[in-house]
Write a protein that holds these residues in place. Structure first.
Motif, PDB file in Angstrom:
ATOM      1  N   PHE A  34      57.992  41.892  45.607  1.00  0.00           N
ATOM      2  CA  PHE A  34      57.622  41.960  47.012  1.00  0.00           C
ATOM      3  C   PHE A  34      58.464  43.026  47.693  1.00  0.00           C
ATOM      4  N   ILE A  35      57.887  43.655  48.689  1.00  0.00           N
ATOM      5  CA  ILE A  35      58.637  44.447  49.662  1.00  0.00           C
ATOM      6  C   ILE A  35      58.374  43.761  50.997  1.00  0.00           C
ATOM      7  N   LEU A  36      59.437  43.259  51.588  1.00  0.00           N
ATOM      8  CA  LEU A  36      59.310  42.486  52.821  1.00  0.00           C
ATOM      9  C   LEU A  36      60.011  43.214  53.964  1.00  0.00           C
ATOM     10  N   GLU A  37      59.300  43.386  55.070  1.00  0.00           N
ATOM     11  CA  GLU A  37      59.846  44.044  56.248  1.00  0.00           C
ATOM     12  C   GLU A  37      59.541  43.193  57.478  1.00  0.00           C
ATOM     13  N   GLN A  38      59.906  43.698  58.623  1.00  0.00           N
ATOM     14  CA  GLN A  38      59.703  42.947  59.864  1.00  0.00           C
ATOM     15  C   GLN A  38      58.233  42.620  60.097  1.00  0.00           C
ATOM     16  N   ASN A  39      57.371  43.638  60.015  1.00  0.00           N
ATOM     17  CA  ASN A  39      55.948  43.462  60.338  1.00  0.00           C
ATOM     18  C   ASN A  39      55.010  43.848  59.200  1.00  0.00           C
ATOM     19  N   ARG A  40      55.573  44.123  58.012  1.00  0.00           N
ATOM     20  CA  ARG A  40      54.767  44.535  56.852  1.00  0.00           C
ATOM     21  C   ARG A  40      55.312  43.875  55.611  1.00  0.00           C
ATOM     22  N   ALA A  41      54.433  43.675  54.664  1.00  0.00           N
ATOM     23  CA  ALA A  41      54.846  43.173  53.350  1.00  0.00           C
ATOM     24  C   ALA A  41      53.889  43.743  52.311  1.00  0.00           C
ATOM     25  N   ILE A  42      54.419  43.946  51.113  1.00  0.00           N
ATOM     26  CA  ILE A  42      53.608  44.393  49.984  1.00  0.00           C
ATOM     27  C   ILE A  42      53.939  43.483  48.814  1.00  0.00           C
ATOM     28  N   ALA A  43      52.912  43.059  48.096  1.00  0.00           N
ATOM     29  CA  ALA A  43      53.103  42.259  46.890  1.00  0.00           C
ATOM     30  C   ALA A  43      52.305  42.916  45.771  1.00  0.00           C
ATOM     31  N   MET A  44      52.865  42.856  44.557  1.00  0.00           N
ATOM     32  CA  MET A  44      52.215  43.455  43.395  1.00  0.00           C
ATOM     33  C   MET A  44      52.392  42.514  42.216  1.00  0.00           C
ATOM     34  N   GLY A  45      51.394  42.496  41.352  1.00  0.00           N
ATOM     35  CA  GLY A  45      51.480  41.688  40.142  1.00  0.00           C
ATOM     36  C   GLY A  45      50.123  41.541  39.500  1.00  0.00           C
ATOM     37  N   ASN A  46      49.927  40.397  38.868  1.00  0.00           N
ATOM     38  CA  ASN A  46      48.640  40.050  38.260  1.00  0.00           C
ATOM     39  C   ASN A  46      48.092  38.831  38.970  1.00  0.00           C
ATOM     40  N   TYR A  47      46.778  38.786  39.080  1.00  0.00           N
ATOM     41  CA  TYR A  47      46.165  37.536  39.462  1.00  0.00           C
ATOM     42  C   TYR A  47      45.112  37.202  38.440  1.00  0.00           C
ATOM     43  N   PHE A  48      44.855  35.911  38.311  1.00  0.00           N
ATOM     44  CA  PHE A  48      44.009  35.386  37.253  1.00  0.00           C
ATOM     45  C   PHE A  48      42.880  34.578  37.878  1.00  0.00           C
ATOM     46  N   PHE A  49      41.661  34.858  37.433  1.00  0.00           N
ATOM     47  CA  PHE A  49      40.470  34.198  37.950  1.00  0.00           C
ATOM     48  C   PHE A  49      39.884  33.342  36.831  1.00  0.00           C
ATOM     49  N   THR A  50      39.714  32.046  37.093  1.00  0.00           N
ATOM     50  CA  THR A  50      39.185  31.116  36.100  1.00  0.00           C
ATOM     51  C   THR A  50      37.704  30.889  36.372  1.00  0.00           C
ATOM     52  N   ASP A  51      36.870  31.083  35.335  1.00  0.00           N
ATOM     53  CA  ASP A  51      35.435  30.883  35.495  1.00  0.00           C
ATOM     54  C   ASP A  51      35.051  29.435  35.186  1.00  0.00           C
ATOM     55  N   LEU A  52      33.756  29.138  35.238  1.00  0.00           N
ATOM     56  CA  LEU A  52      33.272  27.772  35.042  1.00  0.00           C
ATOM     57  C   LEU A  52      33.555  27.221  33.653  1.00  0.00           C
ATOM     58  N   GLU A  53      33.716  28.094  32.665  1.00  0.00           N
ATOM     59  CA  GLU A  53      34.006  27.662  31.294  1.00  0.00           C
ATOM     60  C   GLU A  53      35.501  27.554  31.033  1.00  0.00           C
ATOM     61  N   GLY A  54      36.320  27.840  32.024  1.00  0.00           N
ATOM     62  CA  GLY A  54      37.769  27.769  31.861  1.00  0.00           C
ATOM     63  C   GLY A  54      38.405  29.049  31.353  1.00  0.00           C
ATOM     64  N   ASN A  55      37.613  30.121  31.206  1.00  0.00           N
ATOM     65  CA  ASN A  55      38.154  31.412  30.778  1.00  0.00           C
ATOM     66  C   ASN A  55      38.842  32.083  31.956  1.00  0.00           C
ATOM     67  N   GLU A  56      39.948  32.746  31.660  1.00  0.00           N
ATOM     68  CA  GLU A  56      40.715  33.433  32.683  1.00  0.00           C
ATOM     69  C   GLU A  56      40.552  34.940  32.548  1.00  0.00           C
ATOM     70  N   ALA A  57      40.296  35.603  33.676  1.00  0.00           N
ATOM     71  CA  ALA A  57      40.259  37.060  33.725  1.00  0.00           C
ATOM     72  C   ALA A  57      41.540  37.532  34.399  1.00  0.00           C
ATOM     73  N   LYS A  58      42.280  38.386  33.720  1.00  0.00           N
ATOM     74  CA  LYS A  58      43.530  38.928  34.250  1.00  0.00           C
ATOM     75  C   LYS A  58      43.234  40.244  34.968  1.00  0.00           C
ATOM     76  N   VAL A  59      43.730  40.354  36.190  1.00  0.00           N
ATOM     77  CA  VAL A  59      43.503  41.537  37.014  1.00  0.00           C
ATOM     78  C   VAL A  59      44.837  41.932  37.656  1.00  0.00           C
ATOM     79  N   GLU A  60      45.074  43.233  37.748  1.00  0.00           N
ATOM     80  CA  GLU A  60      46.283  43.735  38.409  1.00  0.00           C
ATOM     81  C   GLU A  60      45.970  43.951  39.889  1.00  0.00           C
ATOM     82  N   TYR A  61      46.952  43.684  40.734  1.00  0.00           N
ATOM     83  CA  TYR A  61      46.705  43.839  42.159  1.00  0.00           C
ATOM     84  C   TYR A  61      47.934  44.397  42.881  1.00  0.00           C
ATOM     85  N   THR A  62      47.666  45.021  44.009  1.00  0.00           N
ATOM     86  CA  THR A  62      48.650  45.336  45.032  1.00  0.00           C
ATOM     87  C   THR A  62      47.990  44.998  46.359  1.00  0.00           C
ATOM     88  N   PHE A  63      48.635  44.121  47.129  1.00  0.00           N
ATOM     89  CA  PHE A  63      48.155  43.773  48.468  1.00  0.00           C
ATOM     90  C   PHE A  63      49.221  44.176  49.471  1.00  0.00           C
TER      91      PHE A  63
END
Length: 159
Positions: free
Chosen positions: A102-131
Motif C-alpha cells: 500500500f501507499i497511504l497518504e492524507q487523501n490518496r491511497a494505492i494498493a497493488m497485488g493479486n485478486y482471485f475470482f471464484t466461479d460457480l465450480e469453485g475454480n479461482e482466476a488469479k488477476v493482478e491489480y493496482t487500484f
C-alpha cells in the motif's frame, strides 16, 4: 490519513459488489440498477478522471467513462463496447484480495497485488491489480483501476 484498514474495507466492498451484480444476472433491470450504484458508490466518475483498464479488453483497453465501465461489468444489448461479455455477470461467488503493498497518504491511497475470482465450480482466476483511491466526502473512491492476467510462466526447459 487514509488507513490500510480503510483500503481493505473498500476492497471487500468492491468484491462483494461484483458478486452481487453477478447474482442478479437473470434479473436484468435489478442487475443494471445495482451495477450503476456500484459504479456511483465505488468509482470517482462524478468527481473527475478515472483511469480504468479492465482485465478482459483487447480492443478498447481503457475505459474513461462510467458508461464504458458499466459495459465492461454487465455488457448487454446496449453495451458501449462491442467486445464486452459482462465480467461481473460471469458470475463469481467470491472475490479475495492478496495485497502486495500500500501507499497511504492524507487523501490518496494505492494498493497493488493479486485478486482471485471464484466461479460457480469453485475454480479461482488469479488477476493482478493496482487500484488508486481518493478520499471524497470521507469515502474512498477508485480513480485508478488497472487489472491484468499474470504473465505466463516460462517453460521449465527454457529457464
Amino acid at each position: 490519513m487514509i488507513t490500510q484498514n480503510q483500503v481493505i474495507e473498500a476492497q471487500n466492498t468492491w468484491g462483494n459488489g461484483v458478486v452481487k451484480i453477478g447474482s442478479l444476472k437473470d434479473n436484468r433491470s435489478e442487475c443494471e440498477k445495482i451495477a450503476n450504484e456500484f459504479l456511483d458508490n465505488l468509482y470517482a466518475f462524478q468527481d473527475g478522471n478515472v483511469l480504468f483498464k479492465p482485465t478482459k479488453c483487447a480492443i478498447e483497453q481503457f475505459r474513461a467513462t462510467k458508461l464504458k465501465a458499466l459495459s465492461y461489468f454487465i455488457a448487454g444489448d446496449d453495451r458501449a463496447c462491442s467486445e464486452d461479455k459482462g465480467f461481473a455477470i460471469q458470475p463469481w461467488t467470491k472475490v479475495r484480495f492478496e495485497n502486495t503493498g500500500f501507499i497511504l497518504e492524507q487523501n490518496r491511497a494505492i494498493a497493488m497485488g493479486n485478486y482471485f475470482f471464484t466461479d460457480l465450480e469453485g475454480n479461482e482466476a488469479k488477476v493482478e491489480y493496482t487500484f488508486g483511491y481518493k478520499l471524497v466526502d470521507d469515502n474512498l473512491k477508485i480513480d485508478l483501476h488497472h487489472s491484468s492476467f499474470p504473465f505466463p510462466k516460462p517453460e521449465d526447459d527454457l529457464v
